[in-house]
Design an enzyme around this catalytic site. Structure first.
Site, mmCIF file in Angstrom:
data_model
loop_
_atom_site.group_PDB
_atom_site.id
_atom_site.type_symbol
_atom_site.label_atom_id
_atom_site.label_comp_id
_atom_site.label_asym_id
_atom_site.label_seq_id
_atom_site.Cartn_x
_atom_site.Cartn_y
_atom_site.Cartn_z
ATOM 1 N N HIS A 13 -0.309 -2.074 -1.588
ATOM 2 C CA HIS A 13 1.119 -1.734 -1.579
ATOM 3 C C HIS A 13 1.781 -2.149 -0.251
ATOM 4 O O HIS A 13 2.745 -2.919 -0.240
ATOM 5 C CB HIS A 13 1.269 -0.217 -1.796
ATOM 6 C CG HIS A 13 2.681 0.268 -1.750
ATOM 7 N ND1 HIS A 13 3.412 0.537 -2.876
ATOM 8 C CD2 HIS A 13 3.511 0.520 -0.707
ATOM 9 C CE1 HIS A 13 4.628 0.932 -2.526
ATOM 10 N NE2 HIS A 13 4.718 0.933 -1.213
ATOM 11 N N GLU A 14 1.222 -1.658 0.848
ATOM 12 C CA GLU A 14 1.816 -1.985 2.148
ATOM 13 C C GLU A 14 1.677 -3.484 2.424
ATOM 14 O O GLU A 14 2.537 -4.096 3.065
ATOM 15 C CB GLU A 14 1.176 -1.160 3.278
ATOM 16 C CG GLU A 14 1.237 0.367 3.095
ATOM 17 C CD GLU A 14 2.634 0.935 2.871
ATOM 18 O OE1 GLU A 14 3.610 0.317 3.326
ATOM 19 O OE2 GLU A 14 2.740 2.001 2.223
ATOM 20 N N HIS A 38 4.628 -5.192 1.019
ATOM 21 C CA HIS A 38 5.762 -5.067 1.947
ATOM 22 C C HIS A 38 5.613 -6.085 3.084
ATOM 23 O O HIS A 38 6.570 -6.739 3.482
ATOM 24 C CB HIS A 38 5.772 -3.674 2.599
ATOM 25 C CG HIS A 38 6.351 -2.586 1.756
ATOM 26 N ND1 HIS A 38 7.616 -2.644 1.236
ATOM 27 C CD2 HIS A 38 5.844 -1.390 1.361
ATOM 28 C CE1 HIS A 38 7.867 -1.516 0.558
ATOM 29 N NE2 HIS A 38 6.805 -0.751 0.612
ATOM 30 N N GLU A 61 10.750 -2.502 -1.801
ATOM 31 C CA GLU A 61 9.805 -1.745 -2.617
ATOM 32 C C GLU A 61 9.377 -2.547 -3.851
ATOM 33 O O GLU A 61 8.270 -2.371 -4.348
ATOM 34 C CB GLU A 61 10.462 -0.417 -3.023
ATOM 35 C CG GLU A 61 9.511 0.636 -3.515
ATOM 36 C CD GLU A 61 8.481 1.086 -2.493
ATOM 37 O OE1 GLU A 61 8.690 0.905 -1.275
ATOM 38 O OE2 GLU A 61 7.449 1.609 -2.937
HETATM 39 ZN ZN ZN Z 1 6.579 1.145 -0.223
#
Ligand code: ZN
Length: 501
Positions: A266-267, A270, A296
């Protein structure tokens, strides 16, 4: 080169230096600083915020930006930088200097108070500072409404700071639509829960080995270790100083394999966005993501749409099984992929599965709407929180640490932020659908080749940074405006298949 533009760039260098120092302090507070450091760090951050404020709102800034706005000899990139700086300037100058510095100092202190309150399940100790933060947030939203002559809901002004165009009117409809399709799917998953098993996830997984896996996963999706680092913090997050210094964190739990793996993906999503922003925007207000929703969308795309697919794990699962041969000895790839997609309603947002996640966001959205539309006693909020969890997720949090104290956002003054998680999730599904149309996505994933995916995202989205509005980015990339139906369709297909007996 335009002389005014040269002057602006000199100013931006200074503004950016203060901002970088503030970001580094925030990073340090969350990862390495000792607990007692904060009383002096908070003071230093207040002083730096004040310097940042003054550098950005200096006397000649308004005239300079006005001249540049009508200059005809700027490149499109330079023009975008001028526009973003003007936007920042307009936003910040609405707040008086003393209030801005006092608020920043308050936020720096609030972080530690919230952490202790959460640790000790002591909402009462956080309530007074939350009350102060809410008062500031509403006051600042009021300044913006006044400047814009806006007579709609005050909360719209808070939302505007994270995702332009998504007012309460738009979001009410969006969330109603989500609720109508998600709630029946959650019921199906609860009824047929026996079809999906993920017991393997809670066996004992050595943390040092988990760290190795996390680094491999980050590298697999394209995380550039020459431009980024991975550290540890209680709550995973991404921060960026510029496109050559992007930092992510992960939290490792010995009895949970998925937690660190998926938060790294997830990160990492980003981080790819931040790393891929064009050098023309580095260290300027355009050198960041356009909005929180689009940011996001990139993390969710990698974490869920891509990261929880069978194709993604085909080349990776043997490596995982080799690392944890005992723990995964009786788990086939099929079993693993079903397990990582399991839906179980719970009280913690960051541990929520893909299906129930947006229900957690709805709870926060509705409470924020309430905070901005009426005078509310902060001591009543935990009860409201728990009632809403019961209504949407069918459970009551056991205590405030697992309830209203779970998220850092309100302690950081980030009112209006939460909806961008749901918006981003819906954008991710639209982009995922588009990727499948323009490339043999599953084939690439199954081969373990993710470069064409990140190259495509870089070319059509990441490189623009904050120089193009979110809606325009989505339209130009996918060929149609934002459309949440892709998300609903994606969830319906996936979870009907997974939970149909
Ligand atoms: Zn996030």
């Amino acid at each position: 080169m335009n002389q005014d533009y040269i002057i602006l760039m000199e100013k931006l260098k200074k503004i950016n230096a203060y901002n970088m120092a503030l970001v580094l302090f925030q990073w340090d507070n969350a990862t390495a600083a000792p607990k007692r450091a904060i009383e002096h760090t908070a003071e230093a951050m207040g002083i730096l915020s004040d310097a940042y404020y003054r550098a950005l709102t200096g006397d000649d800034m308004s005239a300079l930006l006005q001249r540049l706005n009508s200059a005809s000899d700027l490149t499109p990139e330079q023009h975008a930088i001028v526009l973003k700086t003007a936007e920042m300037y307009e936003e910040i100058r609405l707040i008086p200097a003393d209030e801005y510095a006092a608020y920043q100092t308050l936020l720096a202190k609030a972080d530690g108070i919230w952490q202790n309150a959460k640790l000790n399940n002591d909402y009462a100790s956080f309530a007074p500072v939350l009350k102060e933060i809410i008062a500031y947030a509403k006051k600042f939203a009021g300044y913006k409404a006044q400047a814009r002559n806006y007579s709609g809901p005050l909360y719209d002004m808070a939302l505007d700071g994270y995702e332009k165009g998504f007012t309460t009117e738009v979001l009410d409809e969006f969330f109603e639509k989500l609720k109508a399709s998600i709630v029946p799917l959650v019921r199906l998953a609860v009824k047929n829960h026996a079809l999906v098993d993920n017991c393997f996830n809670f066996r004992r997984y050595d943390i040092e080995l988990q760290k190795k896996i996390s680094r491999k996963l980050a590298a697999h999706i394209g995380f550039d270790f020459d431009r980024g680092v991975i550290a540890e913090s209680a709550h995973p997050f991404t921060t960026s100083l510029h496109n050559k210094d992007v930092r992510i964190t992960t939290a490792y739990l010995e009895n949970n394999l998925e937690s660190a793996m998926f938060s790294t993906i997830h990160e990492g999503g980003h981080a790819l966005y931040e790393m891929h922003i064009d050098d023309a925007f580095t260290c300027t207000p355009a050198g960041t993501a356009m909005s929180m929703g689009i940011h996001e969308s990139q993390s969710r795309l990698y974490e869920n749409n891509i990261g929880r697919s069978r194709a993604f794990w085909e080349p990776l699962y043997p490596m995982l099984k080799e690392t944890f041969p005992e723990q995964l000895r009786d788990v086939t790839l099929e079993h693993f992929v079903k397990g990582i997609n399991q839906c179980v309603p719970g009280s913690i947002r960051t541990e929520a599965d893909e299906l129930t996640y947006c229900l957690h966001i709805m709870v926060r959205y509705e409470i924020e709407k309430m905070i901005f539309s009426q005078e509310i006693d902060v001591l009543d909020l935990p009860g409201v929180w728990n009632d809403k969890y019961e209504e949407y997720l069918g459970l009551r949090p056991q205590n405030d640490s697992e309830g209203i104290l779970q998220d850092i956002h309100w302690a950081g003054g980030s009112f209006g932020y939460f909806p961008s998680y749901a918006i981003g999730t819906a954008i991710a599904a639209q982009i995922y659908d588009h990727l499948k149309k323009v490339m043999p996505l599953d084939q690439y994933l199954a081969e373990g080749t993710l470069t064409p995916v990140s190259d495509y995202l870089k070319e059509h989205l990441h490189r623009f940074g904050a120089s193009k509005p979110t809606m325009q980015l989505i339209s130009e990339m996918t060929g149609e405006p934002f459309n949440p139906d892709y998300y609903i369709q994606y969830l319906q297909e996936k979870y009907t298949k997974l939970y149909s007996a």
